[in-house]
Design a protein around this motif. Structure first.
Motif, PDB file in Angstrom:
ATOM      1  N   ASN A  22      11.176 -36.418 -34.726  1.00 37.06           N
ATOM      2  CA  ASN A  22      12.196 -35.845 -35.605  1.00 37.06           C
ATOM      3  C   ASN A  22      11.626 -34.777 -36.544  1.00 37.06           C
ATOM      4  O   ASN A  22      12.326 -34.304 -37.429  1.00 37.06           O
ATOM      5  CB  ASN A  22      12.825 -36.952 -36.449  1.00 37.06           C
ATOM      6  CG  ASN A  22      11.801 -37.633 -37.327  1.00 37.06           C
ATOM      7  OD1 ASN A  22      10.848 -38.232 -36.840  1.00 37.06           O
ATOM      8  ND2 ASN A  22      11.963 -37.509 -38.622  1.00 37.06           N
ATOM      9  N   VAL A  23      10.369 -34.407 -36.336  1.00 37.84           N
ATOM     10  CA  VAL A  23       9.707 -33.515 -37.290  1.00 37.84           C
ATOM     11  C   VAL A  23       9.737 -32.064 -36.803  1.00 37.84           C
ATOM     12  O   VAL A  23       9.519 -31.805 -35.621  1.00 37.84           O
ATOM     13  CB  VAL A  23       8.254 -33.987 -37.522  1.00 37.84           C
ATOM     14  CG1 VAL A  23       7.512 -33.020 -38.430  1.00 37.84           C
ATOM     15  CG2 VAL A  23       8.260 -35.391 -38.113  1.00 37.84           C
ATOM     16  N   TYR A  24      10.041 -31.175 -37.713  1.00 37.17           N
ATOM     17  CA  TYR A  24      10.096 -29.749 -37.398  1.00 37.17           C
ATOM     18  C   TYR A  24       8.708 -29.115 -37.513  1.00 37.17           C
ATOM     19  O   TYR A  24       7.793 -29.701 -38.073  1.00 37.17           O
ATOM     20  CB  TYR A  24      11.084 -29.037 -38.344  1.00 37.17           C
ATOM     21  CG  TYR A  24      10.817 -29.338 -39.797  1.00 37.17           C
ATOM     22  CD1 TYR A  24       9.943 -28.549 -40.548  1.00 37.17           C
ATOM     23  CD2 TYR A  24      11.417 -30.434 -40.430  1.00 37.17           C
ATOM     24  CE1 TYR A  24       9.669 -28.840 -41.867  1.00 37.17           C
ATOM     25  CE2 TYR A  24      11.153 -30.734 -41.749  1.00 37.17           C
ATOM     26  CZ  TYR A  24      10.278 -29.940 -42.470  1.00 37.17           C
ATOM     27  OH  TYR A  24       9.996 -30.234 -43.765  1.00 37.17           O
ATOM     28  N   TRP A  25       8.569 -27.918 -36.967  1.00 40.27           N
ATOM     29  CA  TRP A  25       7.282 -27.206 -36.966  1.00 40.27           C
ATOM     30  C   TRP A  25       7.129 -26.386 -38.233  1.00 40.27           C
ATOM     31  O   TRP A  25       8.097 -25.982 -38.864  1.00 40.27           O
ATOM     32  CB  TRP A  25       7.176 -26.291 -35.750  1.00 40.27           C
ATOM     33  CG  TRP A  25       7.015 -27.061 -34.470  1.00 40.27           C
ATOM     34  CD1 TRP A  25       7.947 -27.850 -33.873  1.00 40.27           C
ATOM     35  CD2 TRP A  25       5.844 -27.122 -33.662  1.00 40.27           C
ATOM     36  NE1 TRP A  25       7.436 -28.412 -32.740  1.00 40.27           N
ATOM     37  CE2 TRP A  25       6.147 -27.980 -32.571  1.00 40.27           C
ATOM     38  CE3 TRP A  25       4.579 -26.541 -33.734  1.00 40.27           C
ATOM     39  CZ2 TRP A  25       5.218 -28.261 -31.567  1.00 40.27           C
ATOM     40  CZ3 TRP A  25       3.654 -26.811 -32.732  1.00 40.27           C
ATOM     41  CH2 TRP A  25       3.973 -27.676 -31.651  1.00 40.27           C
ATOM     42  N   GLN A  26       5.854 -26.115 -38.547  1.00 40.15           N
ATOM     43  CA  GLN A  26       5.575 -25.335 -39.752  1.00 40.15           C
ATOM     44  C   GLN A  26       5.860 -23.839 -39.567  1.00 40.15           C
ATOM     45  O   GLN A  26       6.416 -23.199 -40.436  1.00 40.15           O
ATOM     46  CB  GLN A  26       4.106 -25.530 -40.178  1.00 40.15           C
ATOM     47  CG  GLN A  26       3.784 -24.827 -41.478  1.00 40.15           C
ATOM     48  CD  GLN A  26       2.410 -25.155 -42.044  1.00 40.15           C
ATOM     49  OE1 GLN A  26       2.118 -24.826 -43.162  1.00 40.15           O
ATOM     50  NE2 GLN A  26       1.544 -25.816 -41.280  1.00 40.15           N
ATOM     51  N   LYS A  76      13.304 -21.240 -40.923  1.00 40.34           N
ATOM     52  CA  LYS A  76      14.581 -21.191 -40.220  1.00 40.34           C
ATOM     53  C   LYS A  76      15.169 -22.578 -39.973  1.00 40.34           C
ATOM     54  O   LYS A  76      16.360 -22.789 -40.132  1.00 40.34           O
ATOM     55  CB  LYS A  76      14.397 -20.468 -38.876  1.00 40.34           C
ATOM     56  CG  LYS A  76      15.698 -20.378 -38.093  1.00 40.34           C
ATOM     57  CD  LYS A  76      15.620 -19.384 -36.951  1.00 40.34           C
ATOM     58  CE  LYS A  76      16.997 -19.293 -36.284  1.00 40.34           C
ATOM     59  NZ  LYS A  76      16.930 -18.643 -34.986  1.00 40.34           N
ATOM     60  N   TYR A  77      14.320 -23.529 -39.614  1.00 37.00           N
ATOM     61  CA  TYR A  77      14.853 -24.814 -39.140  1.00 37.00           C
ATOM     62  C   TYR A  77      14.747 -25.966 -40.132  1.00 37.00           C
ATOM     63  O   TYR A  77      15.293 -27.028 -39.907  1.00 37.00           O
ATOM     64  CB  TYR A  77      14.181 -25.195 -37.822  1.00 37.00           C
ATOM     65  CG  TYR A  77      14.478 -24.198 -36.717  1.00 37.00           C
ATOM     66  CD1 TYR A  77      15.791 -24.042 -36.257  1.00 37.00           C
ATOM     67  CD2 TYR A  77      13.478 -23.417 -36.161  1.00 37.00           C
ATOM     68  CE1 TYR A  77      16.079 -23.126 -35.259  1.00 37.00           C
ATOM     69  CE2 TYR A  77      13.759 -22.500 -35.154  1.00 37.00           C
ATOM     70  CZ  TYR A  77      15.061 -22.353 -34.699  1.00 37.00           C
ATOM     71  OH  TYR A  77      15.350 -21.449 -33.722  1.00 37.00           O
ATOM     72  N   LYS A  78      14.009 -25.761 -41.215  1.00 38.35           N
ATOM     73  CA  LYS A  78      13.935 -26.802 -42.231  1.00 38.35           C
ATOM     74  C   LYS A  78      14.972 -26.500 -43.304  1.00 38.35           C
ATOM     75  O   LYS A  78      15.202 -25.346 -43.643  1.00 38.35           O
ATOM     76  CB  LYS A  78      12.545 -26.820 -42.867  1.00 38.35           C
ATOM     77  CG  LYS A  78      12.447 -27.769 -44.057  1.00 38.35           C
ATOM     78  CD  LYS A  78      11.194 -27.519 -44.898  1.00 38.35           C
ATOM     79  CE  LYS A  78      11.330 -26.264 -45.741  1.00 38.35           C
ATOM     80  NZ  LYS A  78      10.202 -26.065 -46.660  1.00 38.35           N
ATOM     81  N   ASP A  79      15.582 -27.538 -43.823  1.00 44.87           N
ATOM     82  CA  ASP A  79      16.528 -27.337 -44.914  1.00 44.87           C
ATOM     83  C   ASP A  79      16.021 -28.072 -46.145  1.00 44.87           C
ATOM     84  O   ASP A  79      15.979 -29.303 -46.164  1.00 44.87           O
ATOM     85  CB  ASP A  79      17.908 -27.863 -44.494  1.00 44.87           C
ATOM     86  CG  ASP A  79      18.999 -27.395 -45.441  1.00 44.87           C
ATOM     87  OD1 ASP A  79      18.698 -27.243 -46.643  1.00 44.87           O
ATOM     88  OD2 ASP A  79      20.132 -27.184 -44.990  1.00 44.87           O
TER      89      ASP A  79
END
Lengths: 1051, 578
Positions: free
Chosen positions: B389-393, B398-401
């Motif tokens: 469930n973890v987004y990339w750095q 763009k993808y982290k809120d």
């Protein structure tokens, strides 16, 4: 010349008026007056504290009067619903507030001043400046809004937060249907009638009242918390309790048999001289803009080995001051009253305060012999940012959670906090000082214009026609800046600015026609009237993110660079009413009152738009009867009773009747196109309409006795009442199968209240020639019971806080509102034998092999009571654990006057209530988040060698049998007795002041909240909350001790 | 009279800021109600709340609590008393008054209710052709099928409310609703187009997959097989991509690669969408990030040692189906991050390192996982971190809120992905005795796991993790398909065991396992083994157990039973054993 009956001294300032006209004047310092009058006129002499006297003008040029000091209050004229009545003629339950007494309370809120001073009212406040307390007249009447109706100079309003207490001339509390039903649809929560001051005949009077004081927060270790070393010791103990073979290897305290405090908590566990503590490595930008900058920070923070006293880092002594000037006067052309008020109460909690300004102008003009025009207006400004106490996450709530080893600041003066590296396990609390500092630029300013203009005309001697147009215009604005955080384990990384504004107005247009006539022994007053009320408002809010700098001079909604969100709302509702009242007395003995009101409300659909609210009341002054005439010690005795219906329509939204659809970006929009950042708009049903909602009716009966003894030196009033609230407007939760659309408000719930109001007053008691005493005592009791909630579930729950999803408060049929609910603790499991025996019993009782008495039972954990006797603990064993409603509350005022000295003391107490002390959930259980813990946890928790403990065994885990479920461990006795106010005053001798033109000069010293007697272990037993969920302490803003000096000056 | 007439208009006031149903009975209004019906998929409201006002994670559409924590994929994580309702679920103590069950129930029925509201307004809508109405209805019924499917697998006894009995919403739950769910999906399958204008809409093949999944849950293998045969040959996504497995396993968990050919039906998530909140940003997962890390919060959902050990492979690259815990993977328990640690050197399935964050292995491009310093309380919940469930750095802007105290992301929740479909197809074939076909399906999944694109590689420079990866694998990855004929040789029991284990490996931490264990009838044995093994490692699941005859289904929420009173009796009944 006017003189005092007792001493023969001249009386200055006595109002002298020609009866039936507007001519009048006042006596000079020698008691003399001059006035134009003709023979046959009647002069009325009146003076505060004296019986007024009427003397007919004879032939001579002078008319002298001798006034006697008033003892007792029977002849006092009080304002009731649309009418004035003599106190002795009252048939309803009306409490007359002793205004002089209540204004001694050093607070800017009138409602706070009422606490304990009037029987039948409960006031629950806090120490937060400007926080409006809960005011309840005769208990809880609804699940929704319980605020009484306030009628200020004839203008109804729900809000008196900005009324200048110094402007209040008189205040009456209408408590039963007999007195309050004239306000029909809005009377159910009780009515408080406030009349503000008018100019009095005579020369211009100027008064100046002021005080300055210092508020001092409670000293000592208010939550009984551990210091840094003890905190480490507790961790070692808990880990050992959890695993006897524990291998210690801790990021902070090392791996030895005893924990050793490190020199640094960031980087975690380092010792002085470690290269990791080299200040050149330090990197923190407290005003960082980009959330990901936080990742590159290098914090260096020393351990506070003594321990930080977080409470006293955020609570400091603070000043409070109040100034009020008034100018007033009257002549036969009219009267005027002008006042200016300034109050500034700094909160003892950092960056909380209340600043108030208000001006009032009341005037009346006699434009013709029988026609009067007047106005009452107050404009006020309140600057009062408030915090949400009593909930997790406030600065106060964090002050008992932030670990003591964390210092307020790091090595470079930026905030220290719970951010941890190297597994320091500093918990997730936030720095309370930082929280309070960061609200420094937040403002909340409100202003209101409240008042009315009126015309009164006397027609044909017996009729008075009055029309009044009044109301309020208000607006409020708030703005807050949310700073990015960097010091905590969990940080807000986005900076944003939010601004909100609301404004509105309402008007009330009242027309009344009063008829008053005496026929021999018959005395009749009748009134008919109409009233229209129109209420409108709008609100607006916006938030913008990402500011280049955080300077309050720069930040506004247009200067941020990030996401912009906004919103607004509107409301509109109205009432139209017709009403009438008749008051009749025969021979001053038999009294009868009847009122009726028909209200129409825009909040209800066509079917039930109008409601009727009648009431009747009667009184019998037995003391006037011949058989009691000769009883000399009995001055007056009256029995009275009333029955009627009061209404309520506060608890229903304007558009309840309509099924509505709407939208919300968060819940009804969707990224149908898979863009990752752009939503497609969608709609949902937002409210299920109920066209059949109607008025709540509060059916009320009251019986009372008023008695006056020893020529009025002792007065007593006692009332018993019972209220049945039917068709209570309530929004019951409905089955989820109907969806989560907002369900309609329906008339479904029922409640009952009964109780006794008692007040005793003693006045004019001369203990010696110079020492006089006055005293009064009040007692308020109420018993509340919920009779019905909905067609469906017989209860609704609130407040799960940090428990397992079962709730602390259950409002259930047959119980008082806000009852505490959970498992009852009956001791600890002291041996495995006990557990085995209980399990064996459970097997027998349930017939299930391997059955357990209680889930997760273990040594040192709580044993719960098997309330339903089925042999094992299930959720059905939850029971009612306490009630935050007191059995009774009481107040005692004592006043001693000796020559020029006056001494007053006011005590207030509540008895028989419980408090849910959620603070102890955080501090008495090691495992309940890695935060600050209490002395109880370390020194008085269960151990194999300490069975007679307070807290259960300290473990690194959670269980049903300790901290997962609401249980009676957290319920405490909430009774208390508090010295609300003790004061000593000295009035300078008049003779000395006369020469410099001063009529009166009094100086005083005062101490408020000097001491409190209670068994409650929390910081302050006065805990408020919501309407149906109060009495929960999770970090109260405590009431403070205050020391004041003040002056009262009159010119 | 004058006064009354005047007061009548004075007292007539219109609702402010609201629409009436008739305003929406047109093409645009119906479309907006349909979007509103999709919007309930994520279970989230505005602000940090679920649609019922509860906490976001209680209604997480991934079912990470009900499907994974309850099944031994993961510990609850965090501190001991952080979210005790999850602790109770983790130890098998399912209390009907646990508020989480109530939240999930309420949120799913809100989805049902939105669909029913739409369907009740649809027939009289103006400006729409019958074909358009059928198209809308087919999407709506697909959604309703989904909401009821979730309810059915969670609670078993579920009342059926549709557009015909909406007003009479107190319906009993004593009738099996599988046939109704099948009917909704069947209508959707019969009437939906193969491709859609918007990738987020359900298409014919998504309905086929869901209908087949329904049959699988009912063990109706013969009904399922023809559907799987069609899906595996003709199936395509709403945006027209023929179904297939992505070369890179991580593409399924990377927001930059969303709506790929493996994404059969996904809940579309956004980040920084202008709401100033993470309500549409996978809010249900907000707790599930390492603690004291760049993510900020909250240290939940820590994979178990038992799960990690499952990825151990033997010399031939096959899993240890029975005794994987005898080949435990080395962990860093009790070791501070400042103290040295070398990761396990044995054979491992590379899917481990896309599923679990463990010390010394690249945690996407956030750096090598530092071990204990990112863990809130290692003694309590173990040494691992979640990863799917973890987004990339590199593309986090763009993808982290960041609009909450814990992060949101635009990572979709894929309700059905194609590898799940393949494994269901394998299960169907194995149950029908077609071991060869079953093995082929499983091997498609294992072959992808063995592709170089699916290995995790060391950074070129550990100090600059965003600088890229080397070609050196981060661990000793050895994974291979089953040699041809293994299933046929092993027989049905062996084949099913291998398929079940493959589901564990492939779908771990995706909220599936508990429901799988229950329908396979092996929940008691598997979880008893799990508790025995794992409770020796951490303190959080002491006393955990699976109560047979009760724990097969979650309890109908006590509150809902209490609210179901009609007349004097309760219309809802509780599941067995509560």
């Amino acid at each position: 010349k006017v003189t005092d009956k007792a001493t023969g001294n001249p009386l200055p300032g006595v109002t002298v008026a020609v009866k039936g006209s507007n001519r009048g004047g006042a006596t000079d310092p020698n008691g003399h007056y001059a006035l134009q009058a003709k023979k046959g006129d009647v002069l009325v002499f009146s003076f505060v504290g004296y019986n007024s006297q009427e003397v007919p003008v004879g032939d001579g040029p002078t008319v002298d009067a001798v006034l006697a000091e008033k003892i007792g209050s029977l002849d006092e004229v009080v304002v009731t619903g649309y009418a004035v009545q003599r106190k002795k003629d009252l048939t309803g339950a009306v409490s007359v507030v002793n205004v002089e007494q209540i204004t001694r309370q050093p607070t800017a809120q009138v409602s706070n001043q009422l606490q304990g001073q009037v029987s039948g009212i409960m006031v629950l406040g806090s120490g937060q400046p400007g926080e409006e307390p809960q005011v309840r007249i005769r208990g809880v009447n609804t699940f929704g809004n319980n605020t009484p109706l306030y009628v200020i100079d004839g203008v109804p309003t729900q809000n008196i937060v900005d009324i200048n207490p110094n402007d209040v001339e008189s205040m009456q509390v209408l408590k039963d249907a007999g007195s309050a039903s004239i306000y029909g649809a809005r009377a159910a929560n009780g009515v408080i009638i406030i009349t503000t001051k008018k100019g009095k005949a005579g020369k211009v009077r100027v008064t100046y009242d002021a005080y300055y004081g210092r508020q001092v927060p409670k000293g000592g270790n208010v939550w009984h918390l551990l210091n840094s070393q003890e905190q480490a010791n507790l961790k070692w103990m808990a880990l050992k309790n959890t695993d006897p073979n524990v291998v210690y290897n801790d990021g902070l305290y090392g791996s030895g048999a005893t924990p050793v405090l490190p020199d640094y908590i960031a980087p975690g566990g380092l010792k002085e001289g470690d290269p990791g503590t080299d200040p050149s490595l330090y990197k923190v930008d407290p005003y960082y803009k980009n959330p990901s900058d936080l990742d590159g920070f290098y914090r260096i923070t020393r351990a506070n080995k003594q321990g930080t006293d977080w409470f006293h880092e955020i609570f400091k002594p603070a000043p409070t001051t109040s100034h009020n000037i008034s100018v007033s006067g009257a002549s036969d052309q009219g009267s005027y009253f002008l006042s200016f008020y300034y109050a500034n109460q700094q909160g003892t909690l950092k960056n909380t305060y209340l600043k108030r300004y208000s001006i009032r102008s009341n005037s009346s003009f006699n434009i013709a012999e029988h026609v009067r025009i007047g106005e009452n207006l107050e404009y006020s400004v309140i600057d009062n940012p408030q915090i949400d106490a009593l909930t997790e996450g406030s600065g106060i709530g964090m002050a008992f959670r932030e670990q003591p080893i964390i210092p307020v600041y790091d090595i470079k003066g930026n905030y220290g906090g719970s951010f941890s590296t190297n597994s320091a396990q500093l918990g997730n609390a936030r720095n309370p000082v930082a929280i309070q500092d960061r609200i420094r630029n937040n403002k909340g300013i409100g202003n209101r214009l409240l008042g009315n203009v009126y015309v009164e005309a006397d027609v044909l001697k017996v009729f008075t026609l009055r029309t009044s147009f009044g109301g309020e215009v208000f607006s409020a604005s708030t703005h807050t800046f949310t700073f990015p955080e960097y010091e905590n384990a969990e940080n807000n990384k986005v900076n944003s600015f939010t601004e909100g504004a609301s404004s509105g107005y309402n008007y009330t247009w009242t027309n009344t026609l009063t008829y008053h006539q005496k026929f021999g022994r018959h005395n009749v007053t009748a009134l008919i009237g109409s009233e229209a009320y129109d209420n409108h408002g709008r609100s607006l809010t916006g938030t913008t993110q990402s500011y280049f700098i955080f300077d309050p001079n720069f930040t506004n909604l247009s200067t941020g660079t990030g996401t912009v969100t906004n919103g607004s709302g509107t409301y509109s509702d109205g009432l139209f009413s017709l009403f009438g009242r008749v008051d009749y007395s025969y021979h001053d003995r038999y009294l009868l009152g009847a009122v009726i009101r028909r209200d129409g409300s825009s909040k209800f659909g066509d079917n039930f738009r109008y409601g009727w609210f009648p009431a009747v009341s009667a009184g019998w002054r037995i003391s006037q009867e011949n058989f009691l005439k000769d009883v000399s010690w009995l001055s007056d005795l009256k029995i009275r009773g009333g029955y009627g219906i009061m209404g309520n329509q506060l608890n229903v939204e304007s558009a309840n009747a309509f099924t509505q659809y709407g939208l919300n970006k968060g819940s009804s929009f969707y990224d149908l196109n898979g863009t990752s950042n752009t939503l497609v708009s969608g709609f949902t049903k937002t409210h299920i309409g109920n066209p059949n909602a109607k008025w709540e009716s509060n059916v009320n009966s009251n019986i009372g006795i008023d008695a006056s003894f020893l020529k009025g030196k002792l007065e007593m009033s006692v009332d018993y009442y019972s209220k049945k609230v039917k068709d209570l407007l309530y929004k019951p939760e409905i089955s989820a199968t109907a969806g989560r659309t907002d369900p309609p408000t329906v008339n479904i719930a029922q409640m009952e209240n009964h109780g006794i109001d008692l007040s005793l007053t003693a006045t004019g008691l001369h203990l010696t020639k110079d020492l006089t005493m006055k005293a009064n005592a009040t007692l308020t009791t109420f018993k509340n019971k919920i009779v019905a909630i909905s067609y469906d579930a017989p209860y609704f729950d609130q407040e799960s806080r940090r428990f397992n999803g079962s709730f602390i408060i259950r409002n259930a049929v047959g119980q008082p509102v806000s009852s505490f609910y959970g498992y009852k603790v009956i001791g600890f499991w002291n041996s495995t034998d006990e557990i085995n025996a209980a399990n064996d019993e459970a097997e027998k009782a349930t017939g299930v092999t391997g059955a357990e008495y209680q889930s997760q039972a273990a040594l040192g954990r709580f044993r719960y009571a098997d309330s339903n006797g089925d042999g094992h603990i299930t959720e059905a064993d939850r029971t009612f654990l306490g009630n935050p409603n007191p059995d009774f509350s009481y107040g005692l005022n004592l006043e001693l006057d000796y020559k020029n000295f006056d001494f007053t003391i006011f005590m207030y107490g509540v008895q028989g209530n419980e408090i849910w002390n959620q603070v102890r959930w955080w501090t008495d259980f090691y495992a309940n988040f890695a935060g600050a813990k209490s002395k109880t946890a370390l020194y008085d928790s269960w151990r194999p060698d300490h069975h007679n403990a307070t807290a259960p065994i300290q473990e690194n885990g959670n269980s049903f049998s300790t901290n997962n479920v609401p249980n009676s461990y957290l319920v405490e006795n909430g009774s208390y007795l508090r010295a609300k106010n003790i004061g000593l005053g000295y009035t300078l001798p008049t003779s000395a002041l006369k020469r410099i033109g001063i009529d009166r000069f009094r100086i005083y010293v005062q101490a408020a909240n000097l001491f409190t007697i209670t068994k409650y272990k929390g910081i302050d037993p006065e805990i408020s909350g919501g309407t149906t969920n109060f009495g929960l302490d999770e970090g109260a803003y405590p009431n403070q001790r205050q020391y004041l000096v003040g002056v009262n000056v009159g010119f | 009279i004058l006064v009354d007439a005047c007061s009548k208009s004075f007292l007539e006031r219109s609702p402010q800021g609201a629409l009436q149903g008739s305003d929406l009975q047109n093409k645009d209004g119906i479309e907006a109600l349909l979007v509103g019906s999709y919007a309930a998929l994520d279970g989230q409201s505005s602000g940090t709340t679920a649609l019922n006002g509860g906490n976001p994670w209680e209604a997480a559409p991934s079912n990470w609590i009900y499907g994974s924590v309850a099944a031994g994929d993961a510990h609850k994580g965090s501190d001991a008393t952080d979210q005790p309702p999850v602790s109770q679920i983790a130890v098998g103590n399912f209390d009907p008054s646990n508020g989480f069950f109530n939240t999930k129930w309420q949120v799913l029925f809100e989805g049902v209710s939105r669909v029913n509201t739409l369907l009740s307004l649809l027939p009289d809508a103006t400006g729409m052709t019958d074909a358009e109405k059928t198209g809308v209805k087919a999407q709506a019924l697909f959604l309703r099928g989904h909401y009821y499917f979730e309810l059915k697998k969670m609670y078993d006894k579920v009342p059926w409310i549709d557009e015909t009995n909406m007003e009479d919403y107190k319906q009993p739950n004593n009738v099996d609703i599988w046939p109704k769910i099948e009917a909704d999906f069947q209508f959707a399958y019969d009437n939906l187009p193969e491709t859609q204008s918007s990738v987020g809409r359900a298409n014919k093949w998504a309905a086929a997959c869901y209908l087949a999944k329904t049959y699988v849950f009912e063990a109706k293998w013969t009904a399922a097989k023809p559907l799987f045969d069609l899906i595996t040959t003709k199936g395509q996504t709403s945006n027209g991509l023929p179904y297939g497995l992505t070369d890179r396993f991580e593409d399924n968990f990377d927001p930059a690669a969303k709506n790929n050919k493996e994404s059969v039906f996904a809940i579309q998530m956004t980040a920084n969408d202008g709401t100033g909140s993470i309500a549409n940003a996978n809010q249900g997962e907000m707790l599930n990030f390492p603690y004291n890390s760049p993510f900020g919060c909250c240290g939940f959902y820590q994979p178990t040692q038992d799960l990690v050990n499952s990825y151990r492979t033997d010399a031939t690259g096959l899993p240890y189906l029975d005794d994987y815990n005898d080949h435990a993977v080395k962990n860093d328990m009790k070791i501070l991050s400042t103290e040295p640690f070398t990761p396990d050197a044995g054979n491992l399935d590379p899917r481990l390192d896309w599923t679990v964050g463990r010390r010394g292995i690249p945690y996407l491009d956030w750096g090598n996982h530092p071990g204990r310093s990112w863990v809130r309380d290692q003694d309590y919940a173990g040494p691992y971190a979640p990863k799917k469930n973890v987004y990339w750095q590199y593309n986090q802007d763009k993808y982290k809120d960041p609009n909450s105290w814990a992060p949101g992301s635009a990572l979709n929740i894929v309700l059905i992905r194609y590898s799940d479909v393949l494994l269901q197809a394998a299960e169907t074939e194995a149950n029908l005795g077609n071991f060869g076909t079953a093995e082929t399906y499983v091997n498609q999944v294992r072959t992808r796991a063995g592709k170089p694109a699916t290995a995790v590689y060391k950074y070129t420079n550990d100090a600059t993790p965003m600088g890229g990866f080397s070609t050196t694998p981060a661990a000793n990855y050895v994974v291979a398909p089953y040699p041809a004929g293994t299933f046929a040789t092993g027989g049905k029991d062996y084949a099913l065991k291998a398929i079940y284990f493959e589901r564990k490996l492939e779908l771990a931490m995706e909220g599936q396992r508990y429901f799988d264990l229950v329908r396979w009838g092996i929940a008691a044995t598997e979880l008893t083994k799990f508790f025995a093994y794992e409770s020796k490692i951490t303190t959080d699941i002491t006393g955990g157990k699976f109560v047979s005859g009760r724990n097969e289904h979650y309890p109908v929420p006590q509150r809902q039973i209490d609210l179901s009173v009609s007349g004097s009796s309760k219309t809802l009944e509780q599941n067995q054993g509560y």
